[in-house]
Design a protein around this motif. Structure first.
Motif, mmCIF file in Angstrom:
data_model
loop_
_atom_site.group_PDB
_atom_site.id
_atom_site.type_symbol
_atom_site.label_atom_id
_atom_site.label_comp_id
_atom_site.label_asym_id
_atom_site.label_seq_id
_atom_site.Cartn_x
_atom_site.Cartn_y
_atom_site.Cartn_z
ATOM 1 N N VAL A 119 0.852 -1.189 0.000
ATOM 2 C CA VAL A 119 0.000 0.000 0.000
ATOM 3 C C VAL A 119 0.883 1.232 0.000
ATOM 4 C CG1 VAL A 119 -1.783 1.306 1.220
ATOM 5 C CG2 VAL A 119 -1.828 -1.197 1.249
ATOM 6 N N TYR A 120 0.530 2.182 -0.858
ATOM 7 C CA TYR A 120 1.294 3.421 -0.976
ATOM 8 C C TYR A 120 0.403 4.614 -0.661
ATOM 9 C CZ TYR A 120 4.995 0.847 -3.428
ATOM 10 O OH TYR A 120 5.995 -0.018 -3.762
ATOM 11 N N GLU A 121 1.020 5.660 -0.182
ATOM 12 C CA GLU A 121 0.352 6.948 -0.022
ATOM 13 C C GLU A 121 1.172 8.011 -0.742
ATOM 14 O OE1 GLU A 121 -0.449 8.020 3.991
ATOM 15 O OE2 GLU A 121 -1.760 6.283 4.377
ATOM 16 N N THR A 122 0.512 9.085 -1.117
ATOM 17 C CA THR A 122 1.176 10.186 -1.814
ATOM 18 C C THR A 122 0.930 11.475 -1.051
ATOM 19 O OG1 THR A 122 0.897 9.098 -3.966
ATOM 20 C CG2 THR A 122 1.386 11.454 -3.988
ATOM 21 N N ARG A 123 1.991 12.232 -0.882
ATOM 22 C CA ARG A 123 1.874 13.508 -0.171
ATOM 23 C C ARG A 123 2.631 14.582 -0.933
ATOM 24 N NH1 ARG A 123 2.803 14.448 6.324
ATOM 25 N NH2 ARG A 123 1.910 16.549 6.413
ATOM 26 N N GLY A 124 2.052 15.760 -0.986
ATOM 27 C CA GLY A 124 2.706 16.872 -1.653
ATOM 28 C C GLY A 124 3.817 17.461 -0.802
ATOM 29 N N VAL A 125 4.940 17.761 -1.424
ATOM 30 C CA VAL A 125 6.069 18.357 -0.729
ATOM 31 C C VAL A 125 6.440 19.653 -1.450
ATOM 32 C CG1 VAL A 125 8.506 18.112 -0.134
ATOM 33 C CG2 VAL A 125 6.960 16.173 0.143
ATOM 34 N N GLY A 126 6.543 20.732 -0.709
ATOM 35 C CA GLY A 126 6.851 22.033 -1.299
ATOM 36 C C GLY A 126 5.991 23.114 -0.677
ATOM 37 N N ARG A 127 5.727 24.165 -1.430
ATOM 38 C CA ARG A 127 5.030 25.336 -0.901
ATOM 39 C C ARG A 127 3.667 25.516 -1.556
ATOM 40 N NH1 ARG A 127 10.823 27.543 -1.972
ATOM 41 N NH2 ARG A 127 11.728 26.178 -0.419
ATOM 42 N N PHE A 128 2.726 25.923 -0.728
ATOM 43 C CA PHE A 128 1.357 26.184 -1.175
ATOM 44 C C PHE A 128 0.892 27.478 -0.527
ATOM 45 C CE2 PHE A 128 -3.202 26.127 -0.519
ATOM 46 C CZ PHE A 128 -3.709 25.707 -1.737
ATOM 47 N N ILE A 129 0.270 28.333 -1.316
ATOM 48 C CA ILE A 129 -0.238 29.595 -0.780
ATOM 49 C C ILE A 129 -1.572 29.919 -1.440
ATOM 50 C CG2 ILE A 129 1.203 30.864 -2.435
ATOM 51 C CD1 ILE A 129 1.256 33.190 -0.404
ATOM 52 N N GLU A 130 -2.544 30.290 -0.624
ATOM 53 C CA GLU A 130 -3.857 30.715 -1.120
ATOM 54 C C GLU A 130 -4.235 32.022 -0.434
ATOM 55 O OE1 GLU A 130 -8.335 28.988 -1.990
ATOM 56 O OE2 GLU A 130 -7.055 27.940 -0.543
ATOM 57 N N ILE A 147 -1.422 29.083 4.128
ATOM 58 C CA ILE A 147 -0.048 28.991 3.622
ATOM 59 C C ILE A 147 0.611 27.789 4.296
ATOM 60 C CG2 ILE A 147 2.171 30.172 3.448
ATOM 61 C CD1 ILE A 147 0.354 32.806 3.972
ATOM 62 N N GLU A 148 1.282 26.947 3.515
ATOM 63 C CA GLU A 148 1.972 25.820 4.118
ATOM 64 C C GLU A 148 3.250 25.483 3.373
ATOM 65 O OE1 GLU A 148 -0.633 22.405 4.066
ATOM 66 O OE2 GLU A 148 0.076 21.771 2.093
ATOM 67 N N ASP A 149 4.193 24.953 4.134
ATOM 68 C CA ASP A 149 5.462 24.480 3.594
ATOM 69 C C ASP A 149 5.691 23.075 4.135
ATOM 70 O OD1 ASP A 149 8.190 24.779 2.337
ATOM 71 O OD2 ASP A 149 8.800 24.551 4.424
ATOM 72 N N ILE A 150 5.836 22.101 3.248
ATOM 73 C CA ILE A 150 6.084 20.715 3.637
ATOM 74 C C ILE A 150 7.401 20.282 3.021
ATOM 75 C CG2 ILE A 150 5.245 18.341 3.582
ATOM 76 C CD1 ILE A 150 2.434 19.394 3.257
ATOM 77 N N PHE A 172 8.199 13.740 7.310
ATOM 78 C CA PHE A 172 7.678 14.989 6.771
ATOM 79 C C PHE A 172 7.596 16.054 7.861
ATOM 80 C CE2 PHE A 172 5.862 11.681 4.046
ATOM 81 C CZ PHE A 172 6.207 12.139 2.791
ATOM 82 N N ARG A 173 7.886 17.284 7.476
ATOM 83 C CA ARG A 173 7.720 18.423 8.373
ATOM 84 C C ARG A 173 6.741 19.406 7.742
ATOM 85 N NH1 ARG A 173 12.606 22.526 9.759
ATOM 86 N NH2 ARG A 173 12.559 22.632 7.481
ATOM 87 N N LEU A 174 5.663 19.674 8.452
ATOM 88 C CA LEU A 174 4.644 20.609 7.979
ATOM 89 C C LEU A 174 4.679 21.862 8.824
ATOM 90 C CD1 LEU A 174 2.035 21.573 6.531
ATOM 91 C CD2 LEU A 174 0.746 20.219 8.195
ATOM 92 N N ARG A 175 4.789 23.005 8.154
ATOM 93 C CA ARG A 175 4.674 24.301 8.818
ATOM 94 C C ARG A 175 3.647 25.118 8.040
ATOM 95 N NH1 ARG A 175 10.870 26.110 9.220
ATOM 96 N NH2 ARG A 175 10.844 25.287 7.106
ATOM 97 N N SER A 176 2.651 25.601 8.746
ATOM 98 C CA SER A 176 1.564 26.287 8.057
ATOM 99 C C SER A 176 1.003 27.396 8.934
ATOM 100 C CB SER A 176 0.446 25.303 7.682
ATOM 101 O OG SER A 176 -0.150 24.753 8.844
ATOM 102 N N VAL A 177 0.278 28.297 8.291
ATOM 103 C CA VAL A 177 -0.415 29.370 8.997
ATOM 104 C C VAL A 177 -1.703 29.660 8.235
ATOM 105 C CG1 VAL A 177 0.765 31.225 7.725
ATOM 106 C CG2 VAL A 177 -0.154 31.676 10.001
ATOM 107 N N SER A 178 -2.753 29.969 8.970
ATOM 108 C CA SER A 178 -4.068 30.140 8.348
ATOM 109 C C SER A 178 -4.904 31.106 9.166
ATOM 110 C CB SER A 178 -4.767 28.778 8.248
ATOM 111 O OG SER A 178 -6.092 28.907 7.805
ATOM 112 N N THR A 179 -5.866 31.728 8.515
ATOM 113 C CA THR A 179 -6.830 32.566 9.221
ATOM 114 C C THR A 179 -7.981 31.738 9.777
ATOM 115 O OG1 THR A 179 -7.910 33.015 7.091
ATOM 116 C CG2 THR A 179 -6.337 34.648 7.882
#
Length: 240
Positions: A119-130, A147-150, A172-179
């Motif tokens: 069984v495999y899982e997929t996760r996005g790595v990089g930067r996302f901003i909305e 906003i998140e950085d993984i 994985f390291r997730l750092r994010s901030v949101s309203t």
């Protein structure tokens, strides 16, 4: 000779196409506002030196806007600061836009008794901003954001008892901030053209205390880029 010239022309054309990078289009850069986000990792000693520790609840006097911008410029340009830049979001008031620079990383999560992944899982790595820029009035921008950085900080190994083999799993390291809060999403107001501090955290280790925090700027696009912007300064510290 003609065949050789055609071959060289084709080779140069291929190289020019292959090396081409695409930035924001002219249409995008003509938007009224540019939203810039920086993730800063910095030792506590540097914040103390720049008299910026008050941002994390330490004793100190909040400086004037001009003095704060100057100290932030010193922070961004310090070789001790690890700076992660997010894509610039060009947007008009009343618009919502996201930029996804994350790349999928596929990794196994379930194995057979002899260590074969099933069984495999997929996760996005990089930067996302909305950014959802609701309105701009009297020098204040009302908006929502996520906003998140993984990133992958390393790998952990697990031994398989039945065979002499180790399984590697990404960490994985997730750092994010949101309203968004527990009570739901809420608008916030940001002063135009000023760098402002968003959510952050304190990291303590045997090597000392570090601070990790996000900064954001909603800039009027008709204005020249500020000299204290880490996007334009050639003397900034470590950047990713």
């Amino acid at each position: 000779m003609n065949m050789m010239r055609l071959f060289l022309l084709f080779l140069l054309l291929s190289l020019s196409i292959g090396c081409k990078t695409f930035g924001p289009s002219r249409h995008e850069t003509e938007k009224a506002y540019a939203v810039r986000v920086i993730l800063v990792d910095v030792p506590a000693t540097l914040l103390d030196e720049l008299n910026l520790s008050w941002m994390f609840g330490k004793a100190g006097t909040r400086p004037t806007t001009a003095e704060f911008e100057y100290r932030m410029a010193k922070l961004f340009s310090s070789p001790q600061a690890d700076i992660t830049k997010f894509p610039v979001v060009y947007v008009n008031a009343g618009e919502r836009k996201k930029i996804d620079k994350q790349k999928p990383v596929k990794y196994p999560t379930t194995y057979t008794w002899d260590g074969k992944p099933t069984v495999y899982e997929t996760r996005g790595v990089g930067r996302f901003i909305e950014i959802d820029l609701k309105s701009v009035t009297d020098g204040w921008a009302t908006c929502k954001y996520y906003i998140e950085d993984i990133d992958v900080t390393g790998y952990t190994s697990h031994n398989i008892p039945n065979v002499s083999r180790k399984i590697k799993q990404p960490i994985f390291r997730l750092r994010s901030v949101s309203t968004e809060s527990e009570s739901g999403e809420s608008d916030i107001q940001l002063s135009l053209n000023d760098w402002q501090i968003m959510g952050g955290m304190i990291l303590k280790s045997d090597n000392g205390t570090n601070y990790s925090f996000f900064t954001i700027q909603v800039q009027e696009n008709k204005k020249a880029q500020p000299t204290n912007s880490p996007y334009s300064s050639p003397s900034t510290g470590s950047k990713r």
